[in-house]
Every structure is written in structure tokens, then in C-alpha cells.
Design a protein around this motif. Structure first.
Motif, PDB file in Angstrom:
ATOM      1  N   ALA A  70       0.833  -1.201   0.000  1.00  0.00           N
ATOM      2  CA  ALA A  70       0.000   0.000   0.000  1.00  0.00           C
ATOM      3  C   ALA A  70       0.868   1.251   0.000  1.00  0.00           C
ATOM      4  O   ALA A  70       0.582   2.215  -0.709  1.00  0.00           O
ATOM      5  N   ALA A  71       1.937   1.221   0.773  1.00  0.00           N
ATOM      6  CA  ALA A  71       2.840   2.368   0.817  1.00  0.00           C
ATOM      7  C   ALA A  71       3.528   2.588  -0.526  1.00  0.00           C
ATOM      8  O   ALA A  71       3.652   3.720  -0.996  1.00  0.00           O
ATOM      9  N   LEU A  72       3.971   1.496  -1.156  1.00  0.00           N
ATOM     10  CA  LEU A  72       4.609   1.617  -2.465  1.00  0.00           C
ATOM     11  C   LEU A  72       3.636   2.163  -3.502  1.00  0.00           C
ATOM     12  O   LEU A  72       3.985   3.026  -4.307  1.00  0.00           O
ATOM     13  N   LEU A  73       2.414   1.670  -3.485  1.00  0.00           N
ATOM     14  CA  LEU A  73       1.428   2.137  -4.446  1.00  0.00           C
ATOM     15  C   LEU A  73       1.114   3.602  -4.204  1.00  0.00           C
ATOM     16  O   LEU A  73       1.084   4.396  -5.136  1.00  0.00           O
ATOM     17  N   ALA A  74       0.861   3.968  -2.975  1.00  0.00           N
ATOM     18  CA  ALA A  74       0.533   5.352  -2.666  1.00  0.00           C
ATOM     19  C   ALA A  74       1.653   6.282  -3.097  1.00  0.00           C
ATOM     20  O   ALA A  74       1.411   7.361  -3.625  1.00  0.00           O
ATOM     21  N   ALA A  75       2.884   5.853  -2.908  1.00  0.00           N
ATOM     22  CA  ALA A  75       4.028   6.672  -3.296  1.00  0.00           C
ATOM     23  C   ALA A  75       4.128   6.818  -4.811  1.00  0.00           C
ATOM     24  O   ALA A  75       4.644   7.806  -5.310  1.00  0.00           O
ATOM     25  N   SER A  76       3.612   5.842  -5.538  1.00  0.00           N
ATOM     26  CA  SER A  76       3.734   5.887  -6.991  1.00  0.00           C
ATOM     27  C   SER A  76       2.610   6.656  -7.664  1.00  0.00           C
ATOM     28  O   SER A  76       2.693   6.966  -8.841  1.00  0.00           O
TER      29      SER A  76
ATOM     30  N   LYS B 119       7.855  -9.054  -6.980  1.00  0.00           N
ATOM     31  CA  LYS B 119       8.998  -8.135  -7.054  1.00  0.00           C
ATOM     32  C   LYS B 119       8.999  -7.367  -8.371  1.00  0.00           C
ATOM     33  O   LYS B 119       9.204  -6.149  -8.397  1.00  0.00           O
ATOM     34  N   ALA B 120       8.748  -8.059  -9.471  1.00  0.00           N
ATOM     35  CA  ALA B 120       8.725  -7.400 -10.786  1.00  0.00           C
ATOM     36  C   ALA B 120       7.654  -6.319 -10.842  1.00  0.00           C
ATOM     37  O   ALA B 120       7.888  -5.207 -11.344  1.00  0.00           O
ATOM     38  N   VAL B 121       6.482  -6.635 -10.308  1.00  0.00           N
ATOM     39  CA  VAL B 121       5.387  -5.663 -10.321  1.00  0.00           C
ATOM     40  C   VAL B 121       5.716  -4.477  -9.422  1.00  0.00           C
ATOM     41  O   VAL B 121       5.542  -3.320  -9.813  1.00  0.00           O
ATOM     42  N   LYS B 122       6.217  -4.740  -8.226  1.00  0.00           N
ATOM     43  CA  LYS B 122       6.568  -3.652  -7.304  1.00  0.00           C
ATOM     44  C   LYS B 122       7.640  -2.750  -7.909  1.00  0.00           C
ATOM     45  O   LYS B 122       7.554  -1.519  -7.813  1.00  0.00           O
ATOM     46  N   ASP B 123       8.650  -3.365  -8.518  1.00  0.00           N
ATOM     47  CA  ASP B 123       9.719  -2.575  -9.135  1.00  0.00           C
ATOM     48  C   ASP B 123       9.180  -1.679 -10.243  1.00  0.00           C
ATOM     49  O   ASP B 123       9.553  -0.514 -10.352  1.00  0.00           O
ATOM     50  N   SER B 124       8.298  -2.218 -11.055  1.00  0.00           N
ATOM     51  CA  SER B 124       7.764  -1.419 -12.159  1.00  0.00           C
ATOM     52  C   SER B 124       6.787  -0.349 -11.670  1.00  0.00           C
ATOM     53  O   SER B 124       6.701   0.730 -12.256  1.00  0.00           O
ATOM     54  N   GLN B 125       6.073  -0.632 -10.601  1.00  0.00           N
ATOM     55  CA  GLN B 125       5.137   0.356 -10.050  1.00  0.00           C
ATOM     56  C   GLN B 125       5.853   1.590  -9.519  1.00  0.00           C
ATOM     57  O   GLN B 125       5.284   2.679  -9.528  1.00  0.00           O
ATOM     58  N   LYS B 126       7.084   1.395  -9.058  1.00  0.00           N
ATOM     59  CA  LYS B 126       7.842   2.521  -8.499  1.00  0.00           C
ATOM     60  C   LYS B 126       8.037   3.628  -9.523  1.00  0.00           C
ATOM     61  O   LYS B 126       8.137   4.793  -9.162  1.00  0.00           O
ATOM     62  N   THR B 127       8.107   3.274 -10.789  1.00  0.00           N
ATOM     63  CA  THR B 127       8.366   4.282 -11.818  1.00  0.00           C
ATOM     64  C   THR B 127       7.168   4.553 -12.722  1.00  0.00           C
ATOM     65  O   THR B 127       7.183   5.502 -13.486  1.00  0.00           O
ATOM     66  N   PHE B 128       6.134   3.729 -12.619  1.00  0.00           N
ATOM     67  CA  PHE B 128       5.004   3.855 -13.534  1.00  0.00           C
ATOM     68  C   PHE B 128       4.352   5.238 -13.489  1.00  0.00           C
ATOM     69  O   PHE B 128       4.209   5.901 -14.510  1.00  0.00           O
ATOM     70  N   ALA B 129       3.910   5.666 -12.316  1.00  0.00           N
ATOM     71  CA  ALA B 129       3.165   6.924 -12.219  1.00  0.00           C
ATOM     72  C   ALA B 129       4.006   8.119 -12.662  1.00  0.00           C
ATOM     73  O   ALA B 129       3.511   9.001 -13.363  1.00  0.00           O
ATOM     74  N   ALA B 130       5.263   8.135 -12.268  1.00  0.00           N
ATOM     75  CA  ALA B 130       6.124   9.258 -12.660  1.00  0.00           C
ATOM     76  C   ALA B 130       6.307   9.297 -14.175  1.00  0.00           C
ATOM     77  O   ALA B 130       6.229  10.361 -14.788  1.00  0.00           O
TER      78      ALA B 130
END
Length: 161
Positions: free
Chosen positions: A7-13, A104-115
Motif C-alpha cells: 500500500a505504501a509503495l502504491l501510494a508513493a507511486s 517483485k517485478a510488479v513492485k519494481d515497475s510500479q515505483k516508476t510507472f506513475a512518474a
């Protein structure tokens, strides 16, 4: 703990506007998208035809002699909220599948998706507003919807058994 981290990773993205909109989705709007997604699932489709079902009729109503760009943007934001919610739901389901490598792959890609999405979509606020009704908001809607649709497919795949 794992869910809190996700949830924190998603919110940050996600941009703050998307998070705020996602909390206020209209049940009737969600029902339109859900019905379309159910049909797509039953027929083996991807769900691409479901994108724009809320925003497009709303934008159409705001078109005319005095095209109201602010209303177009609001229409797009209204549907963006739904696809943001769908993304959140699909991310939770992917994680529930329990496949560490996929998570892990999804989390890694989510970190940059929104930006990445927001940098790209910002250009639509700088071109003729009639080119893409709803400007950057409509671009974010389409990009987020495509992301959500892919995550929905992935979540189904990792939770088959």
C-alpha cells in the motif's frame, strides 16, 4: 506487513490527485466499468473497450459551442479514479498469488510507472485542448486503465489454482 508495504509503495507511486479521486468513485460509474470488465472476462477479452465508458459520454455532454475544457478534465478525472481503484485491487490480488518473483517485478515497475505516465501525459496540457479531450487527465486515464487491465490479467494468472 506485506500489505502495508504494498500500500505504501502504491501510494508513493500515484499522484495525490489520483489517490483523492480513487476514494470518491461514484458507484454507478464503477458499475458501468465492472459490467464491461465482466463481459470481457467471460469472452476472453482484454477489456480495452471498457476504457472511456464513463469519461467519453461525460465529455460529449460538455462539448458544444462553449467547449468547457475544465469539465472535460473533470470527466477524465472521474474515470481515472475508477482505474486507479482497479489498479490498487489488482496489485493486492497479484500479491495474494504468492509468487515472489512476480510480486517483485510488479513492485519494481510500479515505483516508476506513475512518474513516467505523468511526465508523458503532461505534454497533452500543452497542445490544442481539442486534440485529446480532457488533456493530461485523459492521457493518465488511458495509461492507468491499460496498466490496470494488464495487472488484472496477471492477478488472474497468478491466482488460478
Amino acid at each position: 506487513m506485506k500489505l502495508k508495504l504494498s500500500a505504501a509503495l502504491l501510494a508513493a507511486s500515484l499522484p495525490l490527485s489520483s489517490i483523492a479521486f480513487a476514494q470518491g468513485t461514484a458507484p454507478a460509474d464503477v458499475a458501468v466499468i465492472n459490467a464491461c470488465l465482466k463481459t470481457a472476462e467471460e469472452t476472453g477479452g482484454f477489456g480495452g473497450a471498457c476504457v472511456g465508458l464513463v469519461a467519453d459520454p461525460c465529455i460529449k455532454k460538455a462539448e458544444g459551442v462553449n467547449d468547457d475544457v475544465a469539465k472535460w478534465k473533470a470527466c477524465a478525472a472521474r474515470e481515472l479514479a475508477i482505474w486507479t481503484q482497479k489498479t490498487n485491487e489488482a496489485l493486492k490480488k497479484v500479491e495474494a498469488g504468492g509468487f515472489a518473483d512476480k510480486i517483485k517485478a510488479v513492485k519494481d515497475s510500479q515505483k516508476t510507472f506513475a512518474a513516467s505516465r505523468d511526465r508523458f501525459c503532461a505534454v497533452f496540457d500543452k497542445v490544442e485542448s481539442g486534440m485529446y479531450r480532457g488533456d493530461a487527465n485523459y492521457c493518465r486515464l488511458r495509461e492507468t486503465a491499460n496498466r490496470a487491465l494488464s495487472l488484472i490479467k496477471l492477478s488472474a494468472a497468478v491466482n488460478e489454482h
